[in-house]
Design an enzyme around this catalytic site. Sequence first.
Site, PDB file in Angstrom:
ATOM      1  N   ASN A   1      -3.074   6.164   6.411  1.00 19.97           N
ATOM      2  CA  ASN A   1      -3.773   6.926   7.448  1.00 19.97           C
ATOM      3  C   ASN A   1      -4.500   5.974   8.390  1.00 19.97           C
ATOM      4  OD1 ASN A   1      -6.107   6.094   6.168  1.00 19.97           O
ATOM      5  ND2 ASN A   1      -6.381   8.007   5.052  1.00 19.97           N
TER       6      ASN A   1
ATOM      7  N   GLU B   1      10.212   5.831  16.583  1.00 20.62           N
ATOM      8  CA  GLU B   1      10.357   5.287  15.226  1.00 20.62           C
ATOM      9  C   GLU B   1      11.752   5.635  14.691  1.00 20.62           C
ATOM     10  OE1 GLU B   1       7.933   7.332  12.444  1.00 20.62           O
ATOM     11  OE2 GLU B   1       8.097   5.798  10.864  1.00 20.62           O
ATOM     12  N   HIS B   2      12.103   6.924  14.756  1.00 15.90           N
ATOM     13  CA  HIS B   2      13.430   7.377  14.315  1.00 15.90           C
ATOM     14  C   HIS B   2      14.170   7.950  15.506  1.00 15.90           C
ATOM     15  CE1 HIS B   2      10.736   8.046  10.756  1.00 15.90           C
ATOM     16  NE2 HIS B   2      11.699   7.364  10.156  1.00 15.90           N
TER      17      HIS B   2
ATOM     18  N   HIS C   1       1.143 -40.436  20.415  1.00 11.14           N
ATOM     19  CA  HIS C   1       2.417 -39.744  20.215  1.00 11.14           C
ATOM     20  C   HIS C   1       3.581 -40.652  20.613  1.00 11.14           C
ATOM     21  CE1 HIS C   1       0.025 -36.140  19.753  1.00 11.14           C
ATOM     22  NE2 HIS C   1       1.102 -35.385  19.595  1.00 11.14           N
TER      23      HIS C   1
ATOM     24  N   SER D   1       4.101   9.470  12.159  1.00  3.17           N
ATOM     25  CA  SER D   1       5.561   9.379  12.177  1.00  3.17           C
ATOM     26  C   SER D   1       6.144  10.170  13.343  1.00  3.17           C
ATOM     27  CB  SER D   1       6.084   9.924  10.844  1.00  3.17           C
ATOM     28  OG  SER D   1       7.409   9.513  10.639  1.00  3.17           O
TER      29      SER D   1
ATOM     30  N   GLN E   1      10.696  16.042  10.390  1.00  2.00           N
ATOM     31  CA  GLN E   1       9.680  15.136  10.911  1.00  2.00           C
ATOM     32  C   GLN E   1       8.348  15.845  11.033  1.00  2.00           C
ATOM     33  OE1 GLN E   1      10.377  11.880  11.347  1.00  2.00           O
ATOM     34  NE2 GLN E   1       8.160  11.848  11.337  1.00  2.00           N
TER      35      GLN E   1
ATOM     36  N   HIS F   1       5.771  16.158   8.163  1.00  2.00           N
ATOM     37  CA  HIS F   1       5.041  14.969   7.685  1.00  2.00           C
ATOM     38  C   HIS F   1       3.535  15.114   7.863  1.00  2.00           C
ATOM     39  CE1 HIS F   1       7.431  11.811   6.015  1.00  2.00           C
ATOM     40  NE2 HIS F   1       8.364  11.950   6.926  1.00  2.00           N
TER      41      HIS F   1
ATOM     42  N   GLU G   1       2.131 -36.190  29.188  1.00  2.00           N
ATOM     43  CA  GLU G   1       1.016 -35.433  28.611  1.00  2.00           C
ATOM     44  C   GLU G   1      -0.196 -36.306  28.292  1.00  2.00           C
ATOM     45  OE1 GLU G   1       2.340 -32.815  25.472  1.00  2.00           O
ATOM     46  OE2 GLU G   1       3.682 -31.736  26.838  1.00  2.00           O
TER      47      GLU G   1
ATOM     48  N   GLN H   1     -10.941   0.609   1.338  1.00  2.00           N
ATOM     49  CA  GLN H   1     -11.462  -0.185   0.214  1.00  2.00           C
ATOM     50  C   GLN H   1     -10.333  -0.855  -0.579  1.00  2.00           C
ATOM     51  OE1 GLN H   1     -11.856   3.021   0.743  1.00  2.00           O
ATOM     52  NE2 GLN H   1     -11.594   4.274  -1.099  1.00  2.00           N
TER      53      GLN H   1
ATOM     54  N   ASP I   1      15.230   7.863   5.053  1.00  2.00           N
ATOM     55  CA  ASP I   1      13.894   7.958   4.480  1.00  2.00           C
ATOM     56  C   ASP I   1      13.918   7.624   2.994  1.00  2.00           C
ATOM     57  OD1 ASP I   1      12.792   8.766   6.861  1.00  2.00           O
ATOM     58  OD2 ASP I   1      12.837  10.912   6.390  1.00  2.00           O
TER      59      ASP I   1
ATOM     60  N   TYR J   1       0.829  -1.197   0.000  1.00  2.00           N
ATOM     61  CA  TYR J   1       0.000   0.000   0.000  1.00  2.00           C
ATOM     62  C   TYR J   1       0.868   1.253   0.000  1.00  2.00           C
ATOM     63  CZ  TYR J   1      -3.591   3.379   0.827  1.00  2.00           C
ATOM     64  OH  TYR J   1      -4.432   4.439   0.673  1.00  2.00           O
TER      65      TYR J   1
END
Lengths: 432, 432
Positions: A208, A323-324, A416, A234, A256, A259, A411, A185, A357, A123
């Site tokens: 998003n 994240e960074h 087994h 981010s 940053q 963004h 067990e 969708q 990036d 995506y």
Amino acid sequence: MKSYSLGNLNEDDLNRLCRRPKLDFESVFSQVRPILNEVKEHGDRSVRKFTKEFDGVDPNPVAVTPEHFNSDLDVKQQRAIDLAMKNVHRFHREQTQPGLEVETVPGIKCMQTTRPIERVGLYIPGGTAPLPSTAIMLGVPALTAGCKTIILATPPDKDGNIPTSIAYIAKKIGVEKIVRAGGAQAIAAMAYGTDSVPKVDKILGPGNQYVTAAKMLLQNSDAMISIDLPAGPSEVLVIADSKANPEFVAVDLLSQAEHGPDSQVVLAALNGFDVETMTQALESQLKKLPRASTARKALENSFILQVETMEQAISFSNRYAPEHLILNCDEASSYTDLIQNAGSVFLGAWTPESLGDYASGTNHTLPTYGYARMFSGVNLQSFQKSITFQQATPEGLKHLGPTVEILAGIEGLEAHGKAVSLRLQALKKVEG
Amino acid sequence: MKSYSLGNLNEDDLNRLCRRPKLDFESVFSQVRPILNEVKEHGDRSVRKFTKEFDGVDPNPVAVTPEHFNSDLDVKQQRAIDLAMKNVHRFHREQTQPGLEVETVPGIKCMQTTRPIERVGLYIPGGTAPLPSTAIMLGVPALTAGCKTIILATPPDKDGNIPTSIAYIAKKIGVEKIVRAGGAQAIAAMAYGTDSVPKVDKILGPGNQYVTAAKMLLQNSDAMISIDLPAGPSEVLVIADSKANPEFVAVDLLSQAEHGPDSQVVLAALNGFDVETMTQALESQLKKLPRASTARKALENSFILQVETMEQAISFSNRYAPEHLILNCDEASSYTDLIQNAGSVFLGAWTPESLGDYASGTNHTLPTYGYARMFSGVNLQSFQKSITFQQATPEGLKHLGPTVEILAGIEGLEAHGKAVSLRLQALKKVEG
């Protein structure tokens, strides 16, 4: 930016500072659920309907081959993309795991090997600008891993086209179909499959809150898919010592903040770092920034933390799990062992986040929102799974069989144990 | 067992055969959701309430240290467990990834390294018999990975105790707290944390549909956890050629069928394999099995597929994506390259599945329900995450910077480009 001094904060304060803006999962889920159900039931028809509604265009057919699009770039742009792809390929290719073979006891061989996930859906968010870098970060490792079917989804423009740069990358990585849709969708179309969209096994990529919610809901559904990670806004944490250039720190924070208004920006400033000059630089750079209003909003949620030592700064960073993480300090690489929780780390004055990036070779699809505590960023293994194998010789079975019989006994799983006993009996017979 | 001939089946038939019994996710979710919410709100109090309701015992406190329990095993059992743990450790230790360092372009160094996930929660199902093997399969890799806080949850008996074998293993792996509860309430306690139960970052381990549903819902919640994989009923696919011993095949099918009435058992039989003798062996072995009624129910959903060649058999197996795959055939190891989708594979006549279930060294927490298409079984990496690092020298920045500026330009992210330009200008100044 608000400013705190570490020495004045207690445990609760620190936890509060590390908390990201609350995401209301349930309310987004309830908006997204009907979209997923409709696409599951009506396929392309629903994808077209929602794309018309949200993006003002009716893509018909929804999914087309990359050849459908113009991919002629000017030479400079093409070279830049080619170099970024080459670097990402280099770094991800080296993540290939050699097959593993271990003889755990004499005659018992255990192996582990990786296989590509056959069908993946990538995506690429749309919005205010094309994001070819995300197509690189997802497409190159998918190709490197050997995924057979690569599907790419991205919102189309008003004419049903996608950005030239993304079409160029899609062709280079051998994308089979481009889904001309975004949002929940598009995710549903790849998860369930439609007449024009092949069903995939795993969906990767940022997006998003609707995209993320769709991925999260579908990983728990009969669509039978997995996802890379739950992606949020981010974020960056910059650690600056007394030698750090305030101009560099300011522009790293801004890169940053631009963004999105929900971006998180944190500065951990050591004694001697010139916060005042940095704040002035921030203000004067902001004025020239096309996305200034976005950046300004992000900075409102952001803060400066005054610390005494690098150890304190990194300890806070491990708690925050950014994240960074940028270490703009002397001898940056000497601190890597202390870093426990972070997506990607940028070492030293000459390594701005934007290198990673776009083009250094590391991946930019990274865990946000504190998920760096338990998630890796996207890497080669995100496009693979591993299979284990084992093989016993008759001697191996004789050696390990009795252990299995005892454990199966504890067990209460008699068959087994019997699977071993019957074989041991057969071996005894043969050997007379 | 129903029997089909591959040659008579079309694409739809094959897909139908590969489909597992439908799981009604939504209905289980709606039963589990209130339990999760209650535990989130009331902590230990709710865990005690639900444990009293479902297991007939009130564990107070809910979580205790392993020292609370008797762990004296007889010498034979202790030796068997020790050997199994040793083998699992050996195989998982070898999965350690060496740090990666690549100079993608001159002056740009990219690195990748792993870190343990700090706090993990291991779920060991209870039910009809103790499952020390699952404690081994989760606990040993957690310890090997270096996880700091290991929490183990398992349903207690009527006196609030847990099986001696599990207590023994918990002590060996250094478990910090044992949660005396099972089901969704145990998972919620570890995900959110309670007064007696430390909060964890990731939850691993198999369980019934309520446990799985709890893990799935919590991975999408504000609990901020990840999970290993969505686990369904256990399953095996056996491929048998003309040389396969029908008795061995029968007992391997039964050792899967005895797991539960919803277990899936599939036999792909090549020409010449003696299905009739196998069926008779199955019947006569069944009669002596303590868990015969369970196994019989599982066999009702199971089937035999007649195939002509090994390639056909494996092709079907790849479509089915079994949790366990047994190649009971000549030269079994020559077919491994064809296998694309499977959890763990057992090669040759002398390698029953129970070897891997208990002691060969491979992990037995594996993807079921077709999830082997995109999930690996539990392995060392399940207890780790990776972090990437990058460091540019001034020369590296000069080399790669212009590429980043162009790409940031395409995406309209000006501060991203500026983070490079400002640094390049500073370098120019210094160099005069």
